[in-house]
Scaffold this motif. Structure first.
Motif, PDB file in Angstrom:
ATOM      1  N   PRO B  79       0.880  -1.245  -0.004  1.00 10.51           N
ATOM      2  CA  PRO B  79      -0.037   0.073   0.073  1.00 10.51           C
ATOM      3  C   PRO B  79       0.902   1.109   0.002  1.00 10.51           C
ATOM      4  N   ASP B  80       0.464   2.182  -0.845  1.00 14.28           N
ATOM      5  CA  ASP B  80       1.303   3.420  -0.929  1.00 14.28           C
ATOM      6  C   ASP B  80       0.616   4.361   0.050  1.00 14.28           C
ATOM      7  N   GLY B  81       1.070   4.222   1.270  1.00 19.27           N
ATOM      8  CA  GLY B  81       0.472   5.401   2.099  1.00 19.27           C
ATOM      9  C   GLY B  81      -1.060   4.945   2.590  1.00 19.27           C
ATOM     10  N   GLY B  82      -1.703   5.788   3.345  1.00 19.57           N
ATOM     11  CA  GLY B  82      -2.874   5.316   3.571  1.00 19.57           C
ATOM     12  C   GLY B  82      -3.015   4.896   5.129  1.00 19.57           C
ATOM     13  N   THR B  83      -3.503   3.541   5.067  1.00 20.96           N
ATOM     14  CA  THR B  83      -3.849   3.071   6.494  1.00 20.96           C
ATOM     15  C   THR B  83      -2.500   2.352   6.904  1.00 20.96           C
ATOM     16  N   VAL B 328       3.264   6.193  -6.784  1.00 18.21           N
ATOM     17  CA  VAL B 328       4.091   7.552  -7.418  1.00 18.21           C
ATOM     18  C   VAL B 328       5.534   6.537  -7.854  1.00 18.21           C
ATOM     19  N   HIS B 329       5.735   5.297  -7.330  1.00 15.23           N
ATOM     20  CA  HIS B 329       7.027   4.480  -7.581  1.00 15.23           C
ATOM     21  C   HIS B 329       7.182   3.968  -8.992  1.00 15.23           C
ATOM     22  N   ASN B 347      -2.669   7.426  -2.875  1.00 18.77           N
ATOM     23  CA  ASN B 347      -1.686   8.717  -2.274  1.00 18.77           C
ATOM     24  C   ASN B 347      -2.193   9.752  -2.819  1.00 18.77           C
ATOM     25  N   PRO B 348      -2.674  10.806  -1.951  1.00 25.47           N
ATOM     26  CA  PRO B 348      -3.486  11.989  -2.188  1.00 25.47           C
ATOM     27  C   PRO B 348      -2.362  13.020  -3.209  1.00 25.47           C
ATOM     28  N   PHE B 349      -1.058  12.528  -3.019  1.00 23.17           N
ATOM     29  CA  PHE B 349      -0.255  13.382  -3.968  1.00 23.17           C
ATOM     30  C   PHE B 349      -0.593  13.374  -5.233  1.00 23.17           C
ATOM     31  N   LYS B 352      -2.273  16.333  -6.999  1.00 25.09           N
ATOM     32  CA  LYS B 352      -1.326  17.480  -7.212  1.00 25.09           C
ATOM     33  C   LYS B 352      -0.492  17.201  -8.675  1.00 25.09           C
ATOM     34  N   THR B 395      -9.625  16.176   0.941  1.00 21.36           N
ATOM     35  CA  THR B 395      -8.944  15.262   2.143  1.00 21.36           C
ATOM     36  C   THR B 395      -9.869  15.992   3.529  1.00 21.36           C
ATOM     37  N   TRP B 405      -5.984   8.616   6.851  1.00 20.30           N
ATOM     38  CA  TRP B 405      -6.385   9.662   6.242  1.00 20.30           C
ATOM     39  C   TRP B 405      -7.698   9.352   5.502  1.00 20.30           C
TER      40      TRP B 405
END
Lengths: 207, 500
Positions: B79-83, B328-329, B347-349, B352, B395, B405
């Motif tokens: 998982p890329d971030g989050g929980t 993102v990777h 990932n909320p990035f 953007k 968010t 998040w």
């Protein structure tokens, strides 16, 4: 509630792996210490609303993975940060040595007014200390950073570090150094969300 | 669609063939000879390196994919971030899809599906107290339900002792299965059960995708004109041959018990219940190849939602690229196209990073109580926001329990909708509904049927055109020096005269 705060400050926590970035965040947002803390994969978030000068401010904190390999990706997260907490582990000298490169990233990738705070974590393990307070303090002074030693475990100074950074950011807004309406500032003024009618330039379809 | 056989049900088999003993420690890796799966990958989150692949099973797979692909797989396996809950054991099951260009054995434009079980287990004996591992099943087939089931069962068995013989046994069992084929009811013996699974009726073949891509103007024109899109798909169905392939009606499909790719494997209602009023708009976006970014707190949610979106236009197969889960990777992160793509992220990035994408669907934790209020969110207000404010709008506030998040459920789009429609006949569901699952299935069937009919009615004029004796595809194709060119103007003119 989103209407309950006037500003949102974006923070980013950086530093080598295992220095306690996620634990600092968790201690600040939940007032709890995670004895076992899984590695941060990608990026994690935390938020907490604090009060400064009778203003409610929501801190939106981006917690990053510390592995060297992720450096390139972590760099993407810096943009628009109002505050950066640069963390090292006082019991591991190496993490202190790496600060220079973290600082280079932080300076290059944030705006000139981003408040960077140096945090020496794991104060509860002071007897195993490898970096003295004086040495770190000197480093901070030379580079114009605020410096503080914290313990994510006991919670010592954790709250203070986040709030002190926020206070500095707020002072910058008050004194006009920072323009909160600029995207780069890492600050969001939430009133625009409460009265969105003002921003209605494009008309979209509602479905 | 109610068919007598549920897509992936199991029944115990007795007596089952004894699973080969785990005693032998030097078993040679078994290849999957009948293509149900490509391989397994065991991945771990290494304290120094981050995500990495420990090994492939069979190990020969590592020779078939290059380093870039291996790192893509490793990143998608986590998982890329989050929980990041701090429970004793955390299990995530989700799917990803990956271009197979780095596989020396794969032909151009092929994709591979990955089904992941990420397991985070408390273990005080290791540094930082958690073992973070993933088991990935790679396959070329879009058999979502089946593979999701398999990967869960296999990982349950594997993670008990991390015994490689589990993988060996699984491969041996699967090798006894017949070869996969489309539109067929299978009864597959697996771990003492019989897994009943119906394969979908159509699997897009890489050669067709290639055929479509060979007409660049067709690809370019897809975005703005829905008709153009359908033209392409008609060609796809015909696959180069000029023939009057009779359109298969939904009714006929149902009577035959056929299933469309992905469509029957997902529950639309469950994934989109907060967005029911936007489904027509989404259908249109998918059909016209608009880029859609799906954000959700977990990889499981976004991967299911992306696949559901893709199959919303069934029986038309989605022509664009879709990535149920993306990080993102990934090596393609910097080169994502601006159209004909749907991706799911945690990932909320990405909000953007993909500012040029006009359509963002944010799915939150399912909180049915909140949804009516969120649905009434005036979208216009959000449209005028700058990216950073958009992100803020997406968010939401602090969650006290954990670092989770939470996304505000919302759907933001800059495109105008042409098609208006309402979904009717849905059962109201309450939180405490006892017959929740049954009602969800009913609603899901209703949604699927509705959109199938919508797609069919969209295709109808085209079907009629190509079926009529007077007119055949030839009418619109002009043979130039080197290739056949589809004259879309002629086609539009003809369609206008006939139906408008």
């Amino acid at each position: 509630m989103s209407g309950a705060h006037e500003y949102i400050f974006k923070y980013i926590i950086i530093g080598d792996m295992g220095v306690g970035k996620s634990c600092l965040l968790h201690q600040f947002t939940d007032q709890k210490f995670m004895t076992d803390c899984p590695h941060t994969i990608g990026v994690e978030f935390g938020t907490r609303v604090i009060e400064i000068a009778n203003k409610h401010i929501k801190l939106q904190i981006w917690d990053t993975a510390g592995q060297e390999r992720f450096r390139a990706v972590t760099r993407s997260y810096y943009r628009g940060a109002a505050g950066a907490l640069m963390v090292y582990d006082i019991t591991r000298r190496q993490t202190f040595h790496h600060l220079a490169s973290w600082l280079t990233d932080a300076r290059n990738l944030t705006n000139p007014h981003t408040i960077i705070m140096l945090i020496g974590n794991k104060l509860d393990l002071a007897e195993q200390r490898e970096v003295s307070f004086e040495e770190a303090s000197r480093f901070a002074q030379e580079n114009g950073l605020i410096y503080m030693e914290t313990s994510a475990k006991t919670g010592e100074n954790v709250e203070r570090s986040f709030i002190e950074t926020a206070t500095k950011i707020y002072q910058n807004i008050e004194s006009g150094v920072l323009d909160p309406n600029s995207v780069e500032s890492g600050i969001q003024v939430t009133t625009t969300l409460i009265e969105p009618a003002r921003e209605q330039q494009q008309s979209g379809c509602s479905c | 669609m109610s068919t007598p056989s549920s897509p992936c049900s199991t029944s115990p088999v007795t007596p089952c063939s004894p699973i080969s003993s785990n005693n032998s420690s030097f078993l040679e890796d078994v290849e999957c000879i009948n293509n149900w799966i490509d391989c397994f990958a065991i991945c771990s989150f290494d304290i120094e390196l981050g995500q990495k692949i420990d090994f492939f099973y069979p190990s020969t797979y590592s020779e078939r994919v290059d380093k870039i692909q291996q790192s893509n797989i490793a990143y998608l396996a986590f998982p890329d971030g989050g929980t990041q809950p701090t429970k004793n054991i955390t299990n995530f099951n989700y799917a990803f899809r990956l271009k197979d260009e780095h596989n020396v054995a794969a032909s151009e434009n092929e994709f591979v599906f990955g089904h992941v079980v990420y397991r985070q287990k408390k273990d005080s004996s290791v540094h930082r107290g958690y073992v973070m591992k993933s088991l990935v099943l790679l396959t070329r087939h879009p058999y979502i339900k089946l593979h999701r089931y398999l990967v869960q069962r296999i990982s349950d068995a594997y993670f008990i002792e991390e015994n490689i013989n589990v993988l060996h046994d699984v491969m041996t069992q699967i090798n006894k299965w017949p070869y996969p084929k489309t539109d067929f009811q299978f009864a597959l013996p697996f771990q003492g059960h019989r897994v009943s699974y119906r394969t979908p009726s159509y699997t897009p073949h890489p050669s067709i995708v290639r055929f479509l891509n060979s007409t660049p103007e067709a690809a370019n024109s897809i975005k703005t004109n829905i008709y153009k899109k359908s033209k392409v798909d008609i060609k796809k169905d015909v696959n180069g041959r000029v023939s009057s392939v009779a359109p298969v009606t939904p009714l006929k499909e149902r009577l035959l018990g056929r299933k469309y790719v992905l469509q029957h494997e997902l529950n639309f209602y469950r994934h989109f219940k907060s967005h029911l009023s936007h489904l027509h708009h989404m259908w249109e976006l998918v059909l016209s190849g608009e880029p859609i970014l799906v954000l959700s707190p977990t990889a499981g949610e976004c991967s299911s939602a992306v696949m559901a979106l893709v199959s919303l236009i069934a029986p038309i197969p989605y022509k664009g690229d879709y990535r149920p889960y993306f990080t993102v990777h990934n090596s393609e992160f910097r080169s994502l196209p601006n159209s004909n793509i749907i991706i799911g992220v945690t990932n909320p990035f990405f909000v953007k990073a993909l500012q040029s994408w006009d359509n963002v669907l944010a799915l939150g934790k399912s909180k049915p109580k909140k949804s009516p209020q969120l649905l009434s969110n005036p979208l216009e207000n959000l449209l005028a926001l700058s990216p950073s404010k958009l992100q803020q709008a997406l968010t939401s506030g602090p969650s006290r329990e954990s670092l989770t998040w939470e996304f505000k459920e919302c759907f933001i789009t800059k495109s105008k909708t042409i098609v208006k429609g309402t979904l009717e006949g849905l059962v109201d569901l309450n939180d405490d509904d006892k017959n929740r699952e049954g009602a969800e299935t009913l609603n899901n069937d209703q949604i699927k049927r509705h959109f199938e009919e919508l797609t069919e009615s969209f295709l109808l004029p085209l079907h009629m055109c190509f079926d009529s004796l007077v007119c055949s595809l030839k009418t619109f194709i002009v043979r130039s020096e080197h290739e056949k060119v589809f004259k879309k103007e002629r086609f539009y003119e003809y369609s206008k005269k006939k139906w408008l």
